[in-house]
Design a protein around this motif. Structure first.
Motif, PDB file in Angstrom:
ATOM      1  N   GLU A 200       0.872  -1.109   0.066  1.00 20.13           N
ATOM      2  CA  GLU A 200      -0.124   0.087   0.046  1.00 20.13           C
ATOM      3  C   GLU A 200       0.836   1.092  -0.102  1.00 20.13           C
ATOM      4  O   GLU A 200       0.570   2.231  -0.703  1.00 20.13           O
ATOM      5  CB  GLU A 200      -0.819  -0.049   1.150  1.00 20.13           C
ATOM      6  CG  GLU A 200      -1.907   1.173   1.361  1.00 20.13           C
ATOM      7  CD  GLU A 200      -3.079   0.996   2.007  1.00 20.13           C
ATOM      8  OE1 GLU A 200      -3.582   1.806   2.923  1.00 20.13           O
ATOM      9  OE2 GLU A 200      -3.710  -0.059   1.982  1.00 20.13           O
ATOM     10  N   TRP A 201       1.896   1.227   0.744  1.00 17.71           N
ATOM     11  CA  TRP A 201       3.083   2.221   1.016  1.00 17.71           C
ATOM     12  C   TRP A 201       4.404   1.885   0.767  1.00 17.71           C
ATOM     13  O   TRP A 201       4.826   0.765   1.239  1.00 17.71           O
ATOM     14  CB  TRP A 201       2.811   3.054   2.061  1.00 17.71           C
ATOM     15  CG  TRP A 201       1.351   3.863   2.403  1.00 17.71           C
ATOM     16  CD1 TRP A 201       0.428   3.207   2.931  1.00 17.71           C
ATOM     17  CD2 TRP A 201       1.163   4.709   1.890  1.00 17.71           C
ATOM     18  NE1 TRP A 201      -0.608   4.154   3.221  1.00 17.71           N
ATOM     19  CE2 TRP A 201       0.099   5.232   2.276  1.00 17.71           C
ATOM     20  CE3 TRP A 201       1.866   5.821   1.106  1.00 17.71           C
ATOM     21  CZ2 TRP A 201      -0.744   6.560   2.136  1.00 17.71           C
ATOM     22  CZ3 TRP A 201       1.119   7.187   0.788  1.00 17.71           C
ATOM     23  CH2 TRP A 201       0.030   7.247   1.222  1.00 17.71           C
ATOM     24  N   GLY A 216       8.870   6.455  -7.383  1.00 12.59           N
ATOM     25  CA  GLY A 216       7.644   7.055  -7.808  1.00 12.59           C
ATOM     26  C   GLY A 216       7.446   6.947  -9.395  1.00 12.59           C
ATOM     27  O   GLY A 216       6.534   6.549  -9.957  1.00 12.59           O
ATOM     28  N   ARG A 220       4.807   4.160 -11.760  1.00  9.47           N
ATOM     29  CA  ARG A 220       3.865   4.739 -12.860  1.00  9.47           C
ATOM     30  C   ARG A 220       4.566   3.824 -14.080  1.00  9.47           C
ATOM     31  O   ARG A 220       3.578   3.610 -14.924  1.00  9.47           O
ATOM     32  CB  ARG A 220       4.269   6.097 -13.104  1.00  9.47           C
ATOM     33  CG  ARG A 220       3.230   6.789 -11.833  1.00  9.47           C
ATOM     34  CD  ARG A 220       3.891   8.472 -11.766  1.00  9.47           C
ATOM     35  NE  ARG A 220       3.013   8.952 -10.577  1.00  9.47           N
ATOM     36  CZ  ARG A 220       3.227   8.653  -9.566  1.00  9.47           C
ATOM     37  NH1 ARG A 220       4.119   7.768  -8.940  1.00  9.47           N
ATOM     38  NH2 ARG A 220       2.423   9.539  -8.396  1.00  9.47           N
ATOM     39  N   ASP A 228      -1.878   0.953  -7.419  1.00 14.04           N
ATOM     40  CA  ASP A 228      -2.478   1.458  -6.007  1.00 14.04           C
ATOM     41  C   ASP A 228      -1.502   1.619  -4.961  1.00 14.04           C
ATOM     42  O   ASP A 228      -1.647   1.972  -3.981  1.00 14.04           O
ATOM     43  CB  ASP A 228      -3.312   0.058  -5.522  1.00 14.04           C
ATOM     44  CG  ASP A 228      -4.727  -0.045  -6.488  1.00 14.04           C
ATOM     45  OD1 ASP A 228      -4.943  -1.132  -6.436  1.00 14.04           O
ATOM     46  OD2 ASP A 228      -5.075   1.283  -7.081  1.00 14.04           O
ATOM     47  N   THR A 229      -0.155   1.264  -5.358  1.00 14.05           N
ATOM     48  CA  THR A 229       1.154   1.507  -4.431  1.00 14.05           C
ATOM     49  C   THR A 229       1.195   3.194  -4.265  1.00 14.05           C
ATOM     50  O   THR A 229       1.573   3.650  -5.497  1.00 14.05           O
ATOM     51  CB  THR A 229       2.233   0.836  -4.744  1.00 14.05           C
ATOM     52  OG1 THR A 229       1.830  -0.602  -4.906  1.00 14.05           O
ATOM     53  CG2 THR A 229       3.396   0.745  -3.765  1.00 14.05           C
ATOM     54  N   LYS A 230       1.419   3.567  -3.175  1.00 15.65           N
ATOM     55  CA  LYS A 230       1.665   4.948  -3.009  1.00 15.65           C
ATOM     56  C   LYS A 230       3.073   5.215  -2.511  1.00 15.65           C
ATOM     57  O   LYS A 230       3.731   4.442  -1.609  1.00 15.65           O
ATOM     58  CB  LYS A 230       0.656   5.513  -2.306  1.00 15.65           C
ATOM     59  CG  LYS A 230      -0.753   5.586  -2.833  1.00 15.65           C
ATOM     60  CD  LYS A 230      -1.779   6.217  -2.158  1.00 15.65           C
ATOM     61  CE  LYS A 230      -2.172   5.590  -1.023  1.00 15.65           C
ATOM     62  NZ  LYS A 230      -2.871   4.609  -0.899  1.00 15.65           N
ATOM     63  N   CYS A 232       5.324   7.559   0.374  1.00 13.82           N
ATOM     64  CA  CYS A 232       5.291   8.454   1.351  1.00 13.82           C
ATOM     65  C   CYS A 232       6.743   8.911   1.570  1.00 13.82           C
ATOM     66  O   CYS A 232       7.491   8.011   1.747  1.00 13.82           O
ATOM     67  CB  CYS A 232       4.745   7.972   2.632  1.00 13.82           C
ATOM     68  SG  CYS A 232       4.627   9.125   3.972  1.00 13.82           S
ATOM     69  N   ASP A 278       3.180  10.881  -2.920  1.00 19.32           N
ATOM     70  CA  ASP A 278       1.764  10.854  -2.821  1.00 19.32           C
ATOM     71  C   ASP A 278       1.218  11.404  -1.518  1.00 19.32           C
ATOM     72  O   ASP A 278       0.208  12.154  -1.313  1.00 19.32           O
ATOM     73  CB  ASP A 278       1.107   9.328  -2.937  1.00 19.32           C
ATOM     74  CG  ASP A 278       1.328   8.850  -4.246  1.00 19.32           C
ATOM     75  OD1 ASP A 278       0.718   9.131  -5.252  1.00 19.32           O
ATOM     76  OD2 ASP A 278       2.286   8.041  -4.199  1.00 19.32           O
ATOM     77  N   ARG A 279       2.343  11.331  -0.497  1.00 17.19           N
ATOM     78  CA  ARG A 279       2.222  11.914   0.999  1.00 17.19           C
ATOM     79  C   ARG A 279       3.451  12.324   1.562  1.00 17.19           C
ATOM     80  O   ARG A 279       4.360  11.770   1.224  1.00 17.19           O
ATOM     81  CB  ARG A 279       1.509  10.929   1.557  1.00 17.19           C
ATOM     82  CG  ARG A 279       1.335  11.321   3.134  1.00 17.19           C
ATOM     83  CD  ARG A 279       0.159  10.193   3.741  1.00 17.19           C
ATOM     84  NE  ARG A 279      -0.225  10.692   5.137  1.00 17.19           N
ATOM     85  CZ  ARG A 279      -0.931   9.770   5.895  1.00 17.19           C
ATOM     86  NH1 ARG A 279      -1.461   8.758   5.236  1.00 17.19           N
ATOM     87  NH2 ARG A 279      -1.064  10.118   7.095  1.00 17.19           N
TER      88      ARG A 279
END
Ligand SMILES: Cc1ncc(COP(=O)(O)O)c(C=O)c1O
Length: 375
Positions: A200-201, A216, A220, A228-230, A232, A278-279
């Protein structure tokens, strides 16, 4: 009959870069770097066993086991290949970098492999231990005021006809984000057989920003598997990345300096790409350091403070997943070993001198201490 030179040639000029001796040197240089890569194995992906997070798996990619002890081993190789293949490095080139730490140690290693001089421009106050490690890998150091490291490196390159490797500008473009065993490709290959192969992260810190940029972009590029992987990015005190990310503006602030070596910067570095982050989370230095003390108790091994930064943010995200009833995985990095920090973050005297009280954070971390420890 001699062939007449066609009269449509309006100019014809060759450069030294094409000379056979230079090409022969380049061929040998590529072979040397290849052979070194062939002698090295990939870094392990460790599953961290923690308590109170059933269903959420945390993985640590251990970059401390690279021959030069940090994630910067990959970047140094990429930066030197980038310079070689861009015709900027030849048999007489002095290599120069602005770095007080891990990158300079790794670049010195590759410069020595190629038989080239290496000079690291470091901020005043850089630990004797770091300078000794650069020297042990064959590099020299020049100390200047922290804000002057970039300009001094440029100047030395101009004076010596050398090449400024410039990690802060080139990290995002020198690293192959599609393949070539970049850190993302390696990580995902190692997750393939896990219960949750698409985390997930992914949590990382930022120094140049090159690691978060590579991950990142790779996410993509492989959106078929990892959309769905973000990402942080965790930011320490004494850094402007978080402020710049929130404001969307260039938040440079002269004079600020991160205590978490390797991450956090006084300016928005060119290789930091906020648009693919993403965060972001800003984490107190006391908590980051508490996390490496906690990890030492759990594993018996010491790690650098940026690993603690990563771990704090990962545990916060894991807690959110758990609270939200979501199962899954989180991956983060062990960036370097703790040997370099015996006089700093692994020293109680240094913590006291810095006014850093880690006790409240050690208490918070205790909720994740498993009944049995294994790494
Ligand atoms: C120990 C350590 N951790 C993390 C990082 C951050 O990596 P990046 O420069 O790819 O953002 C660095 C960068 O210098 C580092 O030295």
């Amino acid at each position: 009959m001699t062939s007449r030179e066609p009269d449509f040639i309006l100019g014809d000029h060759s450069r030294a870069s094409g000379e056979p001796s230079r090409r022969a040197w380049l061929r040998q240089a590529m072979r040397t770097i290849d052979a070194d890569f062939n002698r090295s194995s990939d870094t392990h992906l460790q599953k961290l066993t923690v308590g109170g997070l059933d269903g959420v798996d945390i993985y640590l990619k251990d970059e401390s086991i690279h021959p030069t002890g940090s994630l910067k081993h990959r970047l140094a190789r990429s930066l030197i290949l980038y310079g070689l293949c861009s015709g900027r490095i030849g048999p007489e080139t002095t290599l120069i970098e602005a770095s007080s730490g891990s990158t300079a140690v790794s670049e010195a290693y590759f410069a020595r492999l190629l038989g080239l001089p290496f000079v690291a421009v470091v901020p005043e106050g850089t630990s004797a231990r770091k300078i000794a490690e650069i020297a042990r890998n064959g590099g020299q150091t020049v100390e200047v005021a922290a804000g002057d490291i970039y300009a001094k490196a440029e100047e030395l390159a101009a004076e010596s006809g050398g090449y400024y490797l410039d990690q802060f500008t080139n990290a995002e473009r020198a690293t192959d984000w599609r393949a070539n065993n970049n850190i993302a490709e390696s990580l995902f290959q190692q997750l393939e057989s896990e219960p949750h192969p698409a985390p997930e992260w992914i949590v990382v810190g930022a120094g140049t920003g090159g690691t978060s940029a590579t991950i990142g972009r790779y996410l993509r590029y492989r959106a078929d598997c990892f959309c769905d992987t973000k990402v942080c990015v965790a930011d320490p005190e004494g850094s402007v990345f978080y402020d710049g990310y929130v404001s969307g503006e260039d938040a440079s602030q002269a004079g600020v300096r991160s205590r978490i070596e390797g991450v956090g910067r006084p300016r928005m570095e060119p290789s930091f790409l906020p648009q693919i982050v993403d965060r972001m989370m800003k984490i107190s230095d006391a908590a980051s350091i508490a996390a490496v003390w906690w990890l030492k108790d759990l594993t018996g091994r010491r790690f650098g403070p940026s690993t603690g930064l990563n771990l704090c943010a990962s545990l916060v995200l894991a807690g959110e997943m758990k609270a939200g009833g979501r199962e899954g995985s989180i991956a983060t990095l062990i960036c370097d070993g703790g040997e370099r920090y015996e006089d700093t973050c692994h020293s109680a005297a240094w913590l006291e001198a810095q006014g850093l009280d880690i006790a409240p954070h050690v208490d918070w971390l205790a909720q994740f201490t498993p009944t049995f420890a294994r790494l």
